[in-house]
Motif scaffolding. Structure first.
Motif, short mmCIF file in Angstrom:
data_model
loop_
_atom_site.label_atom_id
_atom_site.label_comp_id
_atom_site.label_asym_id
_atom_site.label_seq_id
_atom_site.Cartn_x
_atom_site.Cartn_y
_atom_site.Cartn_z
N ALA A 27 32.95 -56.59 -83.91
CA ALA A 27 33.34 -55.92 -85.16
C ALA A 27 32.16 -55.10 -85.69
O ALA A 27 32.34 -53.96 -86.13
N GLU A 28 30.96 -55.66 -85.59
CA GLU A 28 29.77 -54.93 -86.04
C GLU A 28 29.55 -53.67 -85.21
O GLU A 28 29.13 -52.63 -85.72
N ALA A 29 29.80 -53.77 -83.90
CA ALA A 29 29.63 -52.60 -83.03
C ALA A 29 30.58 -51.48 -83.46
O ALA A 29 30.21 -50.31 -83.48
N TYR A 30 31.82 -51.85 -83.82
CA TYR A 30 32.77 -50.82 -84.28
C TYR A 30 32.38 -50.28 -85.65
O TYR A 30 32.60 -49.10 -85.94
N ASN A 31 31.80 -51.13 -86.50
CA ASN A 31 31.33 -50.63 -87.80
C ASN A 31 30.23 -49.60 -87.59
O ASN A 31 30.17 -48.58 -88.27
N LEU A 32 29.35 -49.87 -86.62
CA LEU A 32 28.27 -48.94 -86.33
C LEU A 32 28.84 -47.63 -85.76
O LEU A 32 28.41 -46.54 -86.13
N LEU A 33 29.82 -47.78 -84.90
CA LEU A 33 30.47 -46.59 -84.33
C LEU A 33 31.10 -45.76 -85.45
O LEU A 33 30.98 -44.54 -85.49
N ARG A 34 31.76 -46.45 -86.38
CA ARG A 34 32.36 -45.77 -87.54
C ARG A 34 31.31 -44.96 -88.30
O ARG A 34 31.52 -43.81 -88.65
N THR A 35 30.16 -45.60 -88.54
CA THR A 35 29.09 -44.92 -89.28
C THR A 35 28.62 -43.69 -88.50
O THR A 35 28.46 -42.60 -89.07
N ASN A 36 28.42 -43.85 -87.21
CA ASN A 36 27.95 -42.74 -86.39
C ASN A 36 28.95 -41.58 -86.38
O ASN A 36 28.57 -40.42 -86.48
N VAL A 37 30.22 -41.93 -86.28
CA VAL A 37 31.25 -40.89 -86.25
C VAL A 37 31.30 -40.17 -87.60
O VAL A 37 31.39 -38.95 -87.67
N SER A 38 31.19 -40.95 -88.69
CA SER A 38 31.28 -40.29 -90.00
C SER A 38 30.07 -39.37 -90.22
O SER A 38 30.21 -38.31 -90.78
N PHE A 39 28.91 -39.74 -89.68
CA PHE A 39 27.75 -38.83 -89.76
C PHE A 39 27.97 -37.60 -88.90
O PHE A 39 27.66 -36.48 -89.30
N ALA A 40 28.51 -37.83 -87.71
CA ALA A 40 28.72 -36.69 -86.79
C ALA A 40 29.68 -35.66 -87.40
O ALA A 40 29.60 -34.48 -87.09
N LEU A 41 30.59 -36.14 -88.27
CA LEU A 41 31.58 -35.23 -88.86
C LEU A 41 31.27 -34.89 -90.32
O LEU A 41 32.10 -34.29 -91.02
N ALA A 42 30.08 -35.28 -90.75
CA ALA A 42 29.75 -35.18 -92.18
C ALA A 42 29.85 -33.77 -92.73
O ALA A 42 30.22 -33.57 -93.87
N GLY A 43 29.57 -32.77 -91.88
CA GLY A 43 29.55 -31.39 -92.39
C GLY A 43 30.92 -30.83 -92.71
O GLY A 43 31.03 -29.78 -93.32
N LYS A 44 31.98 -31.53 -92.32
CA LYS A 44 33.31 -30.93 -92.47
C LYS A 44 33.74 -30.84 -93.94
O LYS A 44 33.64 -31.79 -94.69
N ASP A 45 34.26 -29.67 -94.26
CA ASP A 45 34.64 -29.37 -95.64
C ASP A 45 36.16 -29.42 -95.77
O ASP A 45 36.86 -28.62 -95.17
N GLY A 46 36.68 -30.34 -96.54
CA GLY A 46 38.13 -30.36 -96.81
C GLY A 46 38.98 -30.79 -95.62
O GLY A 46 38.60 -30.57 -94.48
#
Ligand SMILES: Nc1ncnc2c1ncn2[C@@H]1O[C@H](COP(=O)(O)OP(=O)(O)O)[C@@H](O)[C@H]1O
Ligand SMILES: [Mg+2]
Length: 246
Positions: A27-46
Motif C-alpha cells: 500500500a505504501e508503494a502505491y502511495n509513493l507511486l501516487r505522489t510521483n504521478v501527481s508530481f509528474a502531472l503537476a503542471g497541468k492546468d484545468g
C-alpha cells in the motif's frame, strides 16, 4: 523509475489481495507511486489529469497497477475514473468481479455512460468504466472522435482518469490512445520483462511522441534476491500476442 515492491508477486498466480486488502508495504508503494504521478502531472492546468498504464508485453501487471493506483488516488480524496481500455484482453472486470458489459465499447457505440459506469467501486471516490463487448475494431474505436469527446466530458467530472491499456509491443492501441493522454506509465515486471522488449516499447512510445511519466518496477520481492523461473504463462502470452497480430 517508480520502484514498486510487492510480496510474492513473481509466481503469476492471480493476486488475491488488492486495494484496501494490500499489505502495508505494498500500500505504501502505491502511495509513493501516487505522489510521483501527481508530481509528474503537476503542471497541468484545468481538467482531469489523464494518464495511461501500459507495459511492453502481456501479464506484466498493467491492470493490477491501474486498479491499485486508482484506489490510492481515490483514497487521497481525488475523484477518479478507471477505464479498462484493453478491449482485447480485458481483466479489470474479472478482478473486481463486475459485469464487463455494457462498457466502453458500448458507450462508444451510443450507450449512456451514466448507466454504464460502476460508481463507487472499491472506494466512494472511484468509478470504473469496464471494457464492454469485445469489438472487431478496438484501435479504430479508441482513436475515434467519439472517444476524444467522451474523454473531454469525463475530464470535467474527475480529478484523475486512469486508462488501463493493452501492451505496447503487441498492438497499436496504446499509441493511438496516447494522443489523448497527458502521459503513460510503463510497467515492467521483475524477472519477467525482457530488456529488448523494454527497449522496443520505449522506442515505439518515443517515436509516437508519447510522454513517459515513469516506470513501475512491478513484482519485486524485496529481500528475496531470487529470480523465479518463467512460468508457462510467459509462453502463453506470446501465443496471445502472435494471435492478436495475425
Ligand atoms: N505486484 C503483483 N503482486 C501480485 N500479483 C500480481 C502483481 N502484478 C500482477 N499480478 C498478477 O499477475 C497477473 C497479471 O497481472 P495483470 O495486471 O492482469 O497484467 P496485465 O494487465 O499487464 O496483462 C494477474 O493475475 C495479477 O493479479
Ligand atoms: Mg490487463
Amino acid at each position: 523509475m517508480f520502484k514498486f515492491l510487492d510480496k510474492g508477486s513473481n509466481k503469476m498466480a492471480p493476486a488475491k489481495k488488492l486495494a484496501s486488502e494490500l499489505d502495508f508495504a505494498s500500500a505504501e508503494a502505491y502511495n509513493l507511486l501516487r505522489t510521483n504521478v501527481s508530481f509528474a502531472l503537476a503542471g497541468k492546468d484545468g481538467g482531469a489529469k489523464l494518464f495511461g498504464v501500459s507495459s511492453p508485453c502481456p501479464q506484466e501487471g498493467k491492470s493490477f497497477t491501474s486498479i491499485n493506483l486508482s484506489y490510492a488516488l481515490a483514497k487521497d480524496g481525488h475523484k477518479v475514473l478507471l477505464i479498462d481500455a484493453d478491449m482485447r484482453r480485458p481483466s479489470v472486470s474479472t478482478v473486481l468481479e463486475l459485469s464487463r458489459t455494457p462498457g466502453l465499447s458500448n458507450v462508444l457505440a451510443g450507450a449512456n455512460p451514466d448507466e454504464t459506469i460502476h460508481y463507487g467501486t472499491l472506494h466512494e471516490n472511484l468509478d470504473v468504466l469496464l471494457s464492454g463487448d469485445i469489438p472487431p475494431n478496438p484501435s479504430e474505436l479508441l482513436g475515434s472522435p467519439m472517444m476524444q469527446r467522451l474523454i473531454g466530458e469525463f475530464g470535467e467530472k474527475y480529478d484523475y482518469i486512469v486508462v488501463d491499456l493493452p501492451p505496447v509491443t503487441a498492438v497499436a492501441d496504446p499509441l493511438i490512445m496516447s494522443k489523448m493522454l497527458d502521459g503513460i506509465i510503463v510497467v515492467v515486471r521483475h524477472a519477467y520483462t525482457r530488456k529488448r522488449n523494454i527497449r522496443e516499447a520505449v522506442r515505439q512510445l518515443h517515436f509516437s511522441g508519447v510522454r513517459i511519466l515513469g516506470f513501475v518496477y512491478n513484482g519485486y520481492h524485496h529481500g528475496s534476491g531470487r529470480y523465479y523461473k518463467k512460468s508457462k504463462y510467459y509462453r502463453k502470452d506470446y501465443a496471445y500476442k502472435e494471435n492478436k497480430e495475425a
